[in-house]
Structures are given as structure tokens and as C-alpha cells.
Scaffold this motif. Structure first.
Motif, PDB file in Angstrom:
ATOM      1  N   ASN A 217       0.664  -0.956   0.015  1.00 62.73           N
ATOM      2  CA  ASN A 217       0.024   0.138  -0.076  1.00 62.73           C
ATOM      3  C   ASN A 217       1.008   1.309   0.001  1.00 62.73           C
ATOM      4  N   LEU A 218       1.923   1.413   0.572  1.00 63.41           N
ATOM      5  CA  LEU A 218       2.932   2.451   0.570  1.00 63.41           C
ATOM      6  C   LEU A 218       3.440   2.435  -0.683  1.00 63.41           C
ATOM      7  N   ILE A 219       3.518   1.890  -1.506  1.00 64.30           N
ATOM      8  CA  ILE A 219       4.000   2.066  -3.003  1.00 64.30           C
ATOM      9  C   ILE A 219       2.730   2.972  -3.701  1.00 64.30           C
ATOM     10  N   THR A 220       1.706   2.529  -3.373  1.00 63.56           N
ATOM     11  CA  THR A 220       0.606   3.538  -4.090  1.00 63.56           C
ATOM     12  C   THR A 220       0.783   5.049  -3.746  1.00 63.56           C
ATOM     13  N   GLN A 221       1.135   5.262  -2.596  1.00 55.76           N
ATOM     14  CA  GLN A 221       1.404   6.590  -2.073  1.00 55.76           C
ATOM     15  C   GLN A 221       2.410   7.399  -2.746  1.00 55.76           C
ATOM     16  N   ILE A 222       3.425   6.540  -3.348  1.00 56.25           N
ATOM     17  CA  ILE A 222       4.430   7.230  -4.075  1.00 56.25           C
ATOM     18  C   ILE A 222       3.933   7.676  -5.442  1.00 56.25           C
ATOM     19  N   VAL A 223       2.917   6.832  -6.044  1.00 58.38           N
ATOM     20  CA  VAL A 223       2.227   7.382  -7.130  1.00 58.38           C
ATOM     21  C   VAL A 223       1.564   8.561  -7.074  1.00 58.38           C
ATOM     22  N   ALA A 224       0.668   8.685  -5.814  1.00 61.38           N
ATOM     23  CA  ALA A 224      -0.048   9.921  -5.632  1.00 61.38           C
ATOM     24  C   ALA A 224       0.783  11.092  -5.611  1.00 61.38           C
ATOM     25  N   LEU A 225       2.245  10.938  -4.975  1.00 56.00           N
ATOM     26  CA  LEU A 225       3.146  11.976  -4.772  1.00 56.00           C
ATOM     27  C   LEU A 225       3.697  12.275  -6.071  1.00 56.00           C
TER      28      LEU A 225
END
Ligand code: F6R
Length: 604
Positions: A568-576
Motif C-alpha cells: 500500500n505504501l507504494i501507491t502513495q509514491i504514485v499519488a506523490l
């Protein structure tokens, strides 16, 4: 930095050189230039600024000749001016040279040349090479390829990839590689040589890669490859299976946006690569049986090591897992021995600071795994084991798909250290399919992310904060916002804020809070409230399971689809990435080529 190209055998030589340079602009765009050899006379065109300026300069001029060399520059010595642009012509017009790298002893060489009445026109370290070669050939009229290489490799100190043409050898190019990349292809009609295979695959996919300390003499009739020390040559070929479209914009305004979209496929490609190499990684780690694991990298690539070190603690691994910045490592190294496993992360595979750090680790008998995205790159040749990130070509200077794959690969190494059981590893890898879907879902939220990017674009400063696994994500988000939107985004441990930096919070100051690590989320929320109470404007990126959290003040909330931790933390990179991309567009920045940067950082 800097990209060099050369070609023999084309009719429209200037178009081919420009086309090749186009594929290398990511390596630097301070100036560009070409030299064409027409019946023993060099026609040289060079201009400060991006390649488009050179293209305008030569539009409408008919340039004949069947061979030439070209350069795109990331300035180190001397401002980005026309005069400091490559190629350089020797005083008596017998030699042209393009250079990638840095000649560290250029001042001494300049003095030697002035003693021989040579006058330097530019402020660069590179110009000396052209004059030195000319002087060498004057003093050694019977020179040979071997004697030229012996002379240059003992005279030049520093790092270099060089292409050399002689006026009286119009269909020949000489190339030397010392710590900067160089590769070539040979077809029946054309010979092409370049810093990067991306500009060669239009000619042939069967690429010849020069190893370090090798030199090549190329013509349509002849290919001569030698080692600097005249030992037996070990040739390196790779067959590149990239689709040429992968390195084109394909209708997108920016490569950066295209590469963000490509991530759901590139994570799947990494999954396949890891499934294929899981056995090798497993036995390598078993044989090494390391006491400690050190991730070494620079910039965004280093944050995957930070992530791995936090993840390892959460899993209570018996080994110490730490991370080091390439540029610091050699000068302040930890204890390293044969029980140390070093993992070098680099998408380009050429980052000089990482290269030297890995070489240092090897000299101390550490076992090294290289993780790269470019086959045949320098770092790929250093590792005892090499893993390909398989993200495909990345053209935009801010790294996206390679970084996400670096994070996943780092997590995978930690998983392998935790369990050597192949079934558990395969099960773990299968979550990458969920990640691929989640990446698409995050991208589908682009409109709301864009509206928050517009708010951020109005600010010069901001913080991104998180605890635990969210902290390395905040490092990556902050760097993306700095390089892509020129916003001074500072990454911070959420709990550290109150120890000083909170004094910078005043009304409206944006603070982006990351909520992806469940084990610490409630603590992070307390820190967020402390900021909101003091007037900070909160932005939240939340990838946890369940509903949004309540805050006592109004917040700009991005609730991401939940997938299994830690993916799930990887999806945060995409949003960033999307935040940085849109903030950059709002600020009229060329997000593919932010100022002062280059994609392949081959200088220390
Ligand atoms: C940021 C970025 C850089 C690189 C760093 C290391 O978007 O691209 O910070 O991560 O220069 O580069 P590689 O991975 O080529 O060693």
C-alpha cells in the motif's frame, strides 16, 4: 552526464546525429553540437541550450559527409556557452573530440599544451583532449590505435568516454571507455556508437558494450576492440528487447506522465524478473549468510534502502540492515567484510558515487548485488549477482517507474532474508498483481490530486511527514516535489517536528501527512493535529484499510485504495508523483527536464 554519439555510413548524417542526440538529452541539455567529416574537413555546429536550438541553427543548411560525432552537455567546467560546447577541434583542425566525464588533470595538460603554443578557446576540461591527440600524432607520425590508446589512458586522469575523429580518416571513429558508458552497433550499412543503447536500437538491437578500460576503432570495414592494458579482450554483447515505442512520447505531453502510466506494467515486469531470479537470489544470500546488509545508492534510489531498513526492523530480521549514500560511503565507511552483503541500487547503472562506493565495498571483500535498469551498465558489471529492475527505458529526468521497482526489489530482498521458502516468496510476489491494479486506481484519481497540486503550486515551502515506513516515502515525495515543481519540500519524521521545525509553521503552510504504516498511524495523526492547531494547512495521503480519519480542522484528503501492507505504501509514491507532476505544470516547468539536472550522474 553528457551524451556522446558517432555514426558512419549515413547519407543524411546531420539528421542521424540529431536523432541519436535526441535520445540522450536526458543526460544533459546545457548545449549540443555536431562535427561532420566532409572529405577531410570538419564542419562543426554547436549551440548553448537544448538540442532544439542546434536543430534551428542547422535547418536549411545542406550538410554532406558520411560520418560524424555529436554531444549533448551537462556543464561541469565552464558555463553553458557556444564556445564551451562540444565537439572540440584541435588547433590544426586535424582532430575532433566529444567527451563525457571529467578530466581531473586538465590544468596541468593545459599548461603542457601552452608550452607547445596551443591556445585554448574554451574554459572546459575537455578541449585539451583534441589538442593533445593532435600533438601526439605530430610527435608520433607512425602512431597506431594501440599507441594512441596507451598514450591517452596514461595521460588523462579522471573519467571519460571519448569519441575521436581524424580529418584524414573520414570513415573511422575511435572510442574509449573509462568509467563512463559507451556501446556500439554494426550493420552492413552503418556503424553507430553512443553513451546509451537507447539511441542505438533504431539501427540494431544486437548491442556491443565496451567494458571499462576498453577502446574500439570502428569503420564500415573494420572493428577493432582492445583493452587499455593490451590483455585479451572479453567482448560483451546484449540483445535488447525493448519496443522502440517505449522510448517515445506516444501522444503524451511529457515522458514523465507517460512513465507514471507505465508503472502498472513495469511492476508486473519486475515481478516476472524476480520470479525468474528468485532461486539465484536465494542461493546467493544463503551462501553469503550475511551478518549485515547495506543498501548503497544516491537520491531517490537511496530511499528504497531506507525503506528496506525500516521494513527489516519491523520483521525483526536477525541481520542489521542499513543504508548508505554513495557519495559519503567511501569517505566515512562502516565496517565491511566478507559477511557483509552490499546491495547497490541504480536505475542508470552509471551513478559515479554509487560505482565508487560499490568498488570500495568489493575491495573489502563484501558480496555485492547490483540492481540496475540498464543492461551492460557499469554497475551491472560490478555485482557478484546482478538483478534487472525491468522497468523499461525511462526518459524523464525525474525517476518514477524505476524508483517504484527499486522499492519493490528492496522489499523483496528483505523477504528473502526473512524466509528462504520459495512458495512464500512466490505468494509474496503475487501481491504485485494487486499493486498493478491499485496503481491504475490511483492514476484514475488524477483530477482530485491535480486540484491539490494546484494549491501546493502556490507555495514555495512545504513539509512531508511520516513515521515508520511512511518516512522513506516522504523522502521520495519531497525530492519529486523539489526537482519537478521547484517547491522546497522538506521530509520529516512526524515525531521530530516538535523538536524545532514546527517553528516554521504559520497560517497556510502546507504539511503533507502520510498514513500508510498502520503501526504508527495514530501517532502520526497526533503530530498532524499539532501542526493544524498552529495554522498549518494539512494534506493527507492515506492508503490504510478502512474509512478516512477525522481531523479537528479541514484537511485536503486523498484516500487511496487499500492493498496489502507494505505494498500500500507504494501507491502513495504514485499519488506523490502525480502531485509533483501537476504542481510542476502549474508552475510552467518542463517536468521532463528540470533545470540543472541530468539523468545519469557520472561525475562525483
Ligand atoms: C530523482 C532521481 C535521482 C536518482 C539518483 C540516482 O528522481 O532520479 O535522485 O535516483 O540520481 O540515480 P541512479 O538510480 O541512476 O543511480
Amino acid at each position: 552526464m553528457c551524451g556522446i554519439v558517432g555514426i558512419i555510413g549515413c547519407h543524411d548524417i546531420s539528421t542521424e546525429l540529431i536523432k541519436m542526440l535526441h535520445g540522450l538529452e536526458y543526460r544533459g541539455y546545457d548545449s549540443s553540437g555536431i562535427a561532420i567529416n566532409l572529405h577531410g574537413n570538419f564542419q562543426i555546429y554547436k549551440k548553448a541550450g537544448p538540442l532544439s536550438i542546434l536543430k534551428k541553427e542547422i535547418a536549411g543548411i545542406t550538410l554532406k559527409g558520411r560520418s560524424g560525432i555529436g554531444h549533448t552537455r551537462w556543464a561541469t567546467h565552464g558555463a553553458p556557452t557556444d564556445t564551451n560546447a562540444h565537439p572540440f577541434l584541435s588547433s590544426k583542425s586535424s582532430v575532433t573530440v566529444v567527451h563525457n566525464g571529467i578530466i581531473e588533470n586538465y590544468k596541468a595538460l593545459r599548461d603542457k599544451l601552452s608550452d607547445n603554443d596551443y591556445i585554448m578557446e574554451s574554459e572546459t576540461d575537455s578541449e585539451v583532449i583534441a589538442h593533445l591527440i593532435e600533438l601526439f600524432t605530430i610527435h608520433n607520425p607512425d602512431w597506431t590505435f594501440n599507441s594512441l590508446v596507451a598514450y591517452l589512458s596514461t595521460t588523462l586522469k579522471g573519467a571519460y568516454a571519448l569519441l575521436i575523429q581524424f580529418a584524414d580518416k573520414p570513415n573511422e571513429i575511435y572510442g574509449l571507455r573509462f568509467e563512463c558508458p559507451l556501446a556500439y552497433v554494426i550493420t552492413t550499412k552503418t556503424v553507430a556508437i553512443s553513451s546509451d543503447i537507447a539511441s542505438l536500437i533504431t539501427y540494431d538491437r544486437n548491442i556491443n558494450i565496451l567494458r571499462d578500460r576498453q577502446a574500439v576503432h570502428l569503420s564500415l570495414e573494420k572493428e577493432e576492440l582492445i583493452n587499455f592494458d593490451s590483455t585479451e579482450v572479453d567482448k560483451l554483447h546484449v540483445n535488447v528487447d525493448w519496443d522502440i515505442k517505449a522510448a517515445e512520447k506516444s501522444g503524451y505531453d511529457y515522458f514523465l506522465r507517460k512513465e507514471i502510466d507505465e508503472q502498472s506494467n513495469s511492476v508486473r515486469a519486475l515481478k516476472s524478473a524476480l520470479i525468474e531470479s528468485a532461486g539465484k537470489i536465494n542461493s546467493f544470500i544463503k551462501n553469503t549468510n550475511p551478518d549485515s546488509v547495506i543498501f548503497i545508492a544516491c537520491g531517490s534510489a537511496s530511499y528504497s534502502g531506507v525503506f528496506a531498513s525500516v521494513f527489516a526492523r519491523q520483521l525483526e530480521l536477525k541481520q542489521t540492515v542499513s543504508w548508505e549514500i554513495g557519495s559519503e560511503f567511501r569517505y566515512n565507511p562502516p565496517i565491511i567484510n566478507e559477511k557483509t552483503l552490499v546491495i547497490g541500487m541504480s536505475q542508470s547503472g552509471e551513478t559515479a558515487d554509487t560505482v565508487t562506493a560499490l568498488r570500495y565495498a568489493k575491495s573489502k571483500n563484501a558480496k555485492v548485488i547490483s540492481v540496475i535498469n540498464v543492461v551492460g551498465s557499469t554497475i551491472s558489471m560490478i555485482g557478484d549477482l546482478t538483478i534487472n529492475l525491468s522497468a523499461g527505458p525511462e526518459v524523464a529526468v525525474p525517476s518514477t517507474k524505476a524508483v517504484i521497482n527499486q522499492f519493490i526489489a528492496s522489499m523483496f530482498f528483505i523477504e528473502v532474508l526473512r524466509t528462504q521458502d520459495q512458495d512464500s516468496l512466490n505468494k509474496w510476489l503475487s501481491t504485485i498483481d494487486d499493486l498493478a491494479v491499485a496503481i491504475k486506481q490511483v492514476i484514475a484519481m488524477e483530477d482530485s490530486i491535480k486540484s491539490y497540486a494546484k494549491l501546493l503550486a502556490g507555495h514555495q515551502n512545504m513539509f512531508i511527514v511520516g513515521r515508520g515506513l511512511d518516512y522513506p516515502i516522504s523522502l521520495e515525495g519531497a525530492l519529486k516535489l523539489k526537482e519537478t515543481a521547484y517547491i522546497h519540500a522538506e521530509s520529516m519524521y512526524a515525531g521530530e517536528f516538535k523538536h524545532g521545525s514546527i517553528s516554521l509553521i504559520e497560517y497556510g503552510m502546507p504539511v503533507l501527512i502520510l498514513l500508510g504504516d498502520k503501526s504508527v498511524a495514530l501517532k502520526t495523526i497526533i503530530n498532524a493535529e499539532e501542526v493544524a492547531t498552529r495554522g498549518g494547512q494539512l494534506f493527507i495521503i492515506d492508503s490504510l484499510e478502512g474509512e478516512k480519519f477525522d481531523f479537528s480542522s479541514e484537511v485536503n484528503y486523498i484516500k487511496l485504495p487499500h492493498i496489502k501492507n507494505p505494498f500500500n505504501l507504494i501507491t502513495q509514491i504514485v499519488a506523490l508523483q502525480l502531485l509533483a507532476y501537476h504542481a510542476g505544470l502549474h508552475r510552467n516547468i518542463n517536468v521532463d527536464r528540470p533545470r540543472n539536472l541530468a539523468k545519469s550522474v557520472t561525475v562525483e
